[in-house]
Scaffold this motif. Structure first.
Motif, PDB file in Angstrom:
ATOM      1  N   GLY A  39       0.814  -1.200   0.000  1.00 35.17           N
ATOM      2  CA  GLY A  39       0.000   0.000   0.000  1.00 35.17           C
ATOM      3  C   GLY A  39       0.848   1.250   0.000  1.00 35.17           C
ATOM      4  N   TRP A  40       0.271   2.325  -0.482  1.00 41.00           N
ATOM      5  CA  TRP A  40       0.857   3.667  -0.361  1.00 41.00           C
ATOM      6  C   TRP A  40      -0.080   4.504   0.496  1.00 41.00           C
ATOM      7  N   PHE A  41       0.516   5.225   1.421  1.00 34.81           N
ATOM      8  CA  PHE A  41      -0.209   6.137   2.283  1.00 34.81           C
ATOM      9  C   PHE A  41       0.487   7.490   2.238  1.00 34.81           C
ATOM     10  N   VAL A  82      -3.798   5.889   0.157  1.00 33.83           N
ATOM     11  CA  VAL A  82      -3.710   6.404  -1.201  1.00 33.83           C
ATOM     12  C   VAL A  82      -4.053   5.316  -2.212  1.00 33.83           C
ATOM     13  N   ALA A  83      -3.354   4.181  -2.128  1.00 38.90           N
ATOM     14  CA  ALA A  83      -3.556   3.103  -3.097  1.00 38.90           C
ATOM     15  C   ALA A  83      -3.001   1.812  -2.516  1.00 38.90           C
ATOM     16  N   SER A  84      -3.507   0.700  -3.030  1.00 39.14           N
ATOM     17  CA  SER A  84      -2.976  -0.603  -2.616  1.00 39.14           C
ATOM     18  C   SER A  84      -3.071  -1.582  -3.768  1.00 39.14           C
ATOM     19  N   ILE A  85      -2.315  -2.651  -3.644  1.00 44.94           N
ATOM     20  CA  ILE A  85      -2.241  -3.652  -4.698  1.00 44.94           C
ATOM     21  C   ILE A  85      -2.094  -5.023  -4.047  1.00 44.94           C
ATOM     22  N   GLY A 144      -0.540  -8.513  -7.874  1.00 39.78           N
ATOM     23  CA  GLY A 144      -0.719  -7.327  -8.706  1.00 39.78           C
ATOM     24  C   GLY A 144      -1.982  -7.376  -9.538  1.00 39.78           C
ATOM     25  N   GLY A 145      -2.804  -8.379  -9.297  1.00 38.87           N
ATOM     26  CA  GLY A 145      -3.989  -8.547 -10.114  1.00 38.87           C
ATOM     27  C   GLY A 145      -5.096  -7.559  -9.836  1.00 38.87           C
ATOM     28  N   SER A 146      -5.085  -6.969  -8.644  1.00 40.28           N
ATOM     29  CA  SER A 146      -6.122  -6.000  -8.292  1.00 40.28           C
ATOM     30  C   SER A 146      -5.488  -4.786  -7.630  1.00 40.28           C
ATOM     31  N   THR A 147      -6.032  -3.642  -7.950  1.00 43.29           N
ATOM     32  CA  THR A 147      -5.560  -2.389  -7.366  1.00 43.29           C
ATOM     33  C   THR A 147      -6.747  -1.603  -6.813  1.00 43.29           C
ATOM     34  N   TYR A 148      -6.451  -0.742  -5.864  1.00 41.21           N
ATOM     35  CA  TYR A 148      -7.501   0.034  -5.189  1.00 41.21           C
ATOM     36  C   TYR A 148      -6.960   1.433  -4.923  1.00 41.21           C
ATOM     37  N   TYR A 149      -7.854   2.418  -5.018  1.00 42.86           N
ATOM     38  CA  TYR A 149      -7.432   3.802  -4.884  1.00 42.86           C
ATOM     39  C   TYR A 149      -8.393   4.592  -4.011  1.00 42.86           C
ATOM     40  N   ALA A 150      -7.834   5.566  -3.328  1.00 41.39           N
ATOM     41  CA  ALA A 150      -8.673   6.549  -2.662  1.00 41.39           C
ATOM     42  C   ALA A 150      -9.376   7.381  -3.725  1.00 41.39           C
ATOM     43  N   ASP A 151     -10.556   7.832  -3.416  1.00 37.74           N
ATOM     44  CA  ASP A 151     -11.316   8.620  -4.388  1.00 37.74           C
ATOM     45  C   ASP A 151     -10.551   9.867  -4.817  1.00 37.74           C
ATOM     46  N   VAL A 199      -7.524  10.282  -5.491  1.00 37.00           N
ATOM     47  CA  VAL A 199      -6.443  10.082  -6.460  1.00 37.00           C
ATOM     48  C   VAL A 199      -6.869   9.208  -7.639  1.00 37.00           C
ATOM     49  N   LYS A 200      -8.072   8.686  -7.590  1.00 35.53           N
ATOM     50  CA  LYS A 200      -8.538   7.785  -8.643  1.00 35.53           C
ATOM     51  C   LYS A 200      -8.513   8.512  -9.990  1.00 35.53           C
ATOM     52  N   GLY A 201      -7.964   7.838 -10.989  1.00 35.80           N
ATOM     53  CA  GLY A 201      -7.853   8.425 -12.315  1.00 35.80           C
ATOM     54  C   GLY A 201      -6.594   9.238 -12.530  1.00 35.80           C
ATOM     55  N   ARG A 202      -5.861   9.524 -11.441  1.00 34.14           N
ATOM     56  CA  ARG A 202      -4.619  10.305 -11.557  1.00 34.14           C
ATOM     57  C   ARG A 202      -3.389   9.478 -11.165  1.00 34.14           C
ATOM     58  N   PHE A 203      -3.525   8.600 -10.185  1.00 35.94           N
ATOM     59  CA  PHE A 203      -2.408   7.798  -9.685  1.00 35.94           C
ATOM     60  C   PHE A 203      -2.557   6.353 -10.151  1.00 35.94           C
ATOM     61  N   ILE A 204      -1.419   5.702 -10.348  1.00 34.84           N
ATOM     62  CA  ILE A 204      -1.407   4.290 -10.722  1.00 34.84           C
ATOM     63  C   ILE A 204      -0.395   3.560  -9.863  1.00 34.84           C
ATOM     64  N   ILE A 205      -0.844   2.496  -9.206  1.00 40.53           N
ATOM     65  CA  ILE A 205       0.055   1.662  -8.417  1.00 40.53           C
ATOM     66  C   ILE A 205       0.368   0.401  -9.215  1.00 40.53           C
ATOM     67  N   SER A 206       1.616  -0.030  -9.128  1.00 38.64           N
ATOM     68  CA  SER A 206       2.022  -1.262  -9.796  1.00 38.64           C
ATOM     69  C   SER A 206       3.130  -1.912  -8.987  1.00 38.64           C
TER      70      SER A 206
END
Length: 122
Positions: A35-37, A48-51, A55-62, A64-71
């Motif tokens: 996760g990123w916090f 902020v985001a988690s994976i 790596g098959g699923s990712t999740y984002y805080a609202d 940052v959604k659409g702007r940040f990408i976790i991998s």
């Protein structure tokens, strides 16, 4: 536990991009969700985001959604956070964390990096 070291923070103008990297030590990286916090001055640490482990699923805080990408790369033991269209409100210390699942609560994560500062100017 796994040891984590973040890098890639810095100063950027609004609308710009940064890519944060988190390097993990140990041979069990792929057994952890990541996760990123972030934490801004005077505020609580927020998700902020988690994976997931694979790596098959990712999740984002609202926010940052659409702007940040976790991998993640389970061969290189790294997790990345690509941050685009940055806003001044994204200014914070960013932390990566490892835990048993991809939860949004900081208390769920077992290992934390030291953090990297991201500052977005107007």
């Amino acid at each position: 536990q796994v040891q984590l070291v973040e890098s890639g923070g810095g100063l950027v103008q609004a609308g710009g991009s940064l890519r944060l990297s988190c390097a993990a030590s140990g041979r069990t990286f792929s057994s952890y969700a990541m996760g990123w916090f972030r934490q801004a001055p005077g505020k609580e640490r927020e998700f902020v985001a988690s994976i997931t482990r694979t790596g098959g699923s990712t999740y984002y805080a609202d926010s940052v959604k659409g702007r940040f990408i976790i991998s993640r790369d389970n061969v290189r033991n790294t997790v990345l956070l690509q941050m685009n269209s940055l806003k001044p409100e994204d200014t914070a210390v960013y932390y990566c964390a490892a835990g048993p699942n991809r939860a949004t609560m900081p208390s769920t994560y077992d290992s934390w990096g030291q953090g990297t500062q991201v500052t977005v100017s107007n």
